[in-house]
Design a protein around this motif. Structure first.
Motif, PDB file in Angstrom:
ATOM      1  N   ASP A  64       0.823  -1.210   0.000  1.00 32.32           N
ATOM      2  CA  ASP A  64       0.000   0.000   0.000  1.00 32.32           C
ATOM      3  C   ASP A  64       0.855   1.257   0.000  1.00 32.32           C
ATOM      4  OD1 ASP A  64      -2.496  -1.470   0.405  1.00 32.32           O
ATOM      5  OD2 ASP A  64      -1.780  -1.816   2.447  1.00 32.32           O
ATOM      6  N   ILE A  65       1.929   1.230   0.774  1.00 33.72           N
ATOM      7  CA  ILE A  65       2.799   2.397   0.966  1.00 33.72           C
ATOM      8  C   ILE A  65       4.241   1.981   0.719  1.00 33.72           C
ATOM      9  CG2 ILE A  65       3.666   4.106   2.620  1.00 33.72           C
ATOM     10  CD1 ILE A  65       1.026   3.718   4.190  1.00 33.72           C
ATOM     11  N   VAL A  66       4.977   2.805  -0.015  1.00 33.25           N
ATOM     12  CA  VAL A  66       6.410   2.580  -0.204  1.00 33.25           C
ATOM     13  C   VAL A  66       7.185   3.654   0.554  1.00 33.25           C
ATOM     14  CG1 VAL A  66       8.319   2.478  -1.840  1.00 33.25           C
ATOM     15  CG2 VAL A  66       6.114   1.499  -2.461  1.00 33.25           C
ATOM     16  N   ILE A  67       8.153   3.220   1.330  1.00 34.08           N
ATOM     17  CA  ILE A  67       9.088   4.134   1.986  1.00 34.08           C
ATOM     18  C   ILE A  67      10.372   4.145   1.168  1.00 34.08           C
ATOM     19  CG2 ILE A  67      10.487   4.553   4.044  1.00 34.08           C
ATOM     20  CD1 ILE A  67       8.258   3.236   5.686  1.00 34.08           C
ATOM     21  N   ILE A  68      10.769   5.331   0.711  1.00 33.11           N
ATOM     22  CA  ILE A  68      11.977   5.473  -0.106  1.00 33.11           C
ATOM     23  C   ILE A  68      13.080   6.065   0.762  1.00 33.11           C
ATOM     24  CG2 ILE A  68      12.981   6.484  -2.173  1.00 33.11           C
ATOM     25  CD1 ILE A  68      10.119   6.771  -3.272  1.00 33.11           C
ATOM     26  N   ALA A  69      14.115   5.264   1.003  1.00 39.11           N
ATOM     27  CA  ALA A  69      15.214   5.692   1.875  1.00 39.11           C
ATOM     28  C   ALA A  69      16.543   5.458   1.162  1.00 39.11           C
ATOM     29  CB  ALA A  69      15.160   4.928   3.193  1.00 39.11           C
ATOM     30  N   THR A  70      16.638   5.974  -0.050  1.00 41.35           N
ATOM     31  CA  THR A  70      17.829   5.792  -0.880  1.00 41.35           C
ATOM     32  C   THR A  70      18.702   7.048  -0.842  1.00 41.35           C
ATOM     33  OG1 THR A  70      16.658   6.620  -2.828  1.00 41.35           O
ATOM     34  CG2 THR A  70      16.561   4.250  -2.410  1.00 41.35           C
ATOM     35  N   LEU A  71      19.773   7.044  -1.620  1.00 36.14           N
ATOM     36  CA  LEU A  71      20.604   8.237  -1.749  1.00 36.14           C
ATOM     37  C   LEU A  71      19.826   9.314  -2.502  1.00 36.14           C
ATOM     38  CD1 LEU A  71      24.075   6.653  -2.620  1.00 36.14           C
ATOM     39  CD2 LEU A  71      22.948   6.905  -0.392  1.00 36.14           C
ATOM     40  N   HIS A  72      20.274  10.554  -2.376  1.00 33.78           N
ATOM     41  CA  HIS A  72      19.506  11.693  -2.881  1.00 33.78           C
ATOM     42  C   HIS A  72      19.239  11.651  -4.383  1.00 33.78           C
ATOM     43  CE1 HIS A  72      20.966  14.383   0.723  1.00 33.78           C
ATOM     44  NE2 HIS A  72      20.274  13.325   1.098  1.00 33.78           N
ATOM     45  N   ASP A  73      20.170  11.092  -5.152  1.00 34.73           N
ATOM     46  CA  ASP A  73      20.032  11.168  -6.607  1.00 34.73           C
ATOM     47  C   ASP A  73      18.901  10.308  -7.164  1.00 34.73           C
ATOM     48  OD1 ASP A  73      21.451   8.864  -5.911  1.00 34.73           O
ATOM     49  OD2 ASP A  73      22.596   8.830  -7.781  1.00 34.73           O
ATOM     50  N   SER A  74      18.361   9.407  -6.354  1.00 38.00           N
ATOM     51  CA  SER A  74      17.270   8.550  -6.850  1.00 38.00           C
ATOM     52  C   SER A  74      15.930   8.844  -6.181  1.00 38.00           C
ATOM     53  CB  SER A  74      17.629   7.072  -6.653  1.00 38.00           C
ATOM     54  OG  SER A  74      17.894   6.787  -5.299  1.00 38.00           O
ATOM     55  N   LEU A  75      15.882   9.757  -5.223  1.00 40.38           N
ATOM     56  CA  LEU A  75      14.649  10.011  -4.469  1.00 40.38           C
ATOM     57  C   LEU A  75      13.504  10.464  -5.372  1.00 40.38           C
ATOM     58  CD1 LEU A  75      16.112  11.862  -1.340  1.00 40.38           C
ATOM     59  CD2 LEU A  75      15.256   9.510  -1.424  1.00 40.38           C
TER      60      LEU A  75
END
Length: 328
Positions: A64-75
């Motif tokens: 239902d929900i995705v948490i994105i905790a990657t490096l800045h260039d892919s946010l």
């Protein structure tokens, strides 16, 4: 209950995985398979799926929900990708490397029914929430200015990490810890801040990005924020002072190496002189991550606007872009 998928299984991804509140982790993806396995080992759900292909991850109808905790260039690009896959999103601050990238996300998000929350977890610290309630109760009177410092001392090899690579991070210390101070200032003022002036420097670390930034910002109603972020702060420091016409709030510490989280309320008396002092200490475990995600669950369930929106992040990035363009 919402089912959660996490993209990016490093330090922040793990913090999020351990702070899902009433949510349930069902899937994760990281370009480093070992990171994903490590995160899953922390989960109390033995059926968490690890994906090696991002498209297969996003095709998972359970999420239902995705948490994105990657490096800045892919946010930014991952946020759009998740929205296209019909997922709600929590994207970690600063949400992109610059304002232009985030503008593309905003334009796409406006065309969907799915919600995006930007991860400014500092708003949800106990001391911040208490300070906000004191301000809303008019105990400080009209706010005048904010003075804040936030810094750490780096570590051996810091100048070689991804944070020192502008192509990945978008900048240096200003875009690392700076967004929290700018966001908190706007949140407390209840007004958008405008860029006034700045000094952005590389004083110590041998890297092409900044290790110190000093900002002077103001609102339309002439409230001022004086902010300093640093990775030459040899003792980790968090200090956030809010001045009103009837008193002052002094927030210090964030727990851990930043010291015990503490709020001091100095209430000015009619005769002035030494103020009444009220001190609140929060030595318990930080619950800001869980508080924040539960707030997002409510926003989805009640179909209301996010309390930490893409527009909030855009205001922050506009200021950071201006500071970098005027770098001395």
């Amino acid at each position: 209950m919402f089912n959660i998928g996490i993209i990016g299984c490093g330090l922040i991804g793990k913090k999020r995985a351990l702070s899902l509140g009433s949510g349930k982790l069902v899937a994760c993806f990281d370009i480093c398979h070992e990171n994903a396995k490590s995160l899953v080992s922390l989960s109390d759900n033995p059926k968490v799926e690890i994906f090696e292909d991002i498209d297969e991850f996003l095709d998972n109808k359970k999420i239902d929900i995705v948490i994105i905790a990657t490096l800045h260039d892919s946010l930014a690009k991952l946020t759009i990708k998740c929205l296209k896959a019909s997922k709600h999103v929590i994207v970690e601050k600063p949400a992109s490397r610059n304002y232009k990238e985030l503008k593309d996300v905003i334009n796409y998000a406006n065309s969907t029914k799915f919600k995006v929350h930007v991860g400014f977890n500092h708003r949800y610290h106990r001391a911040m929430q208490k300070a906000k309630s004191i301000i809303e109760e008019k105990k400080l009177g009209e706010l005048m200015f904010i003075r804040a410092r936030y810094g750490h001392g780096g570590r051996l090899g810091y100048e070689k990490e991804w944070r020192s690579n502008k192509d990945i991070s978008g900048g240096g210390e200003l875009i690392d810890q700076g967004p929290h101070l700018i966001d908190l200032s706007q949140w407390f003022f209840g007004e958008k801040l405008k860029y006034h002036s700045s000094i952005v420097k590389t004083a110590y670390w041998e890297m092409s990005v900044d290790d110190n930034a000093f900002l002077l910002l103001e609102t339309e109603k002439n409230k001022i924020a004086s902010l300093h972020v640093s990775c030459t702060e040899w003792k980790n420091t968090f200090s956030f002072e809010i001045y009103g016409k009837k008193g002052k709030l002094d927030i210090s510490g964030l727990g851990g190496s930043y010291g015990v989280e503490k709020l001091s309320h100095y209430n000015m008396l009619p005769e002035m002189g030494p103020p009444e002092t009220f001190i609140y200490e929060y030595p318990m475990k930080d619950n800001s991550w869980e508080y924040e995600v539960e707030e997002f669950y409510k926003e989805i369930s009640e179909n209301r606007e996010s309390t930490s929106s893409l527009l909030d992040a855009a205001n922050v990035l506009e200021i950071i872009d201006l500071a970098y363009s005027n770098k001395s």
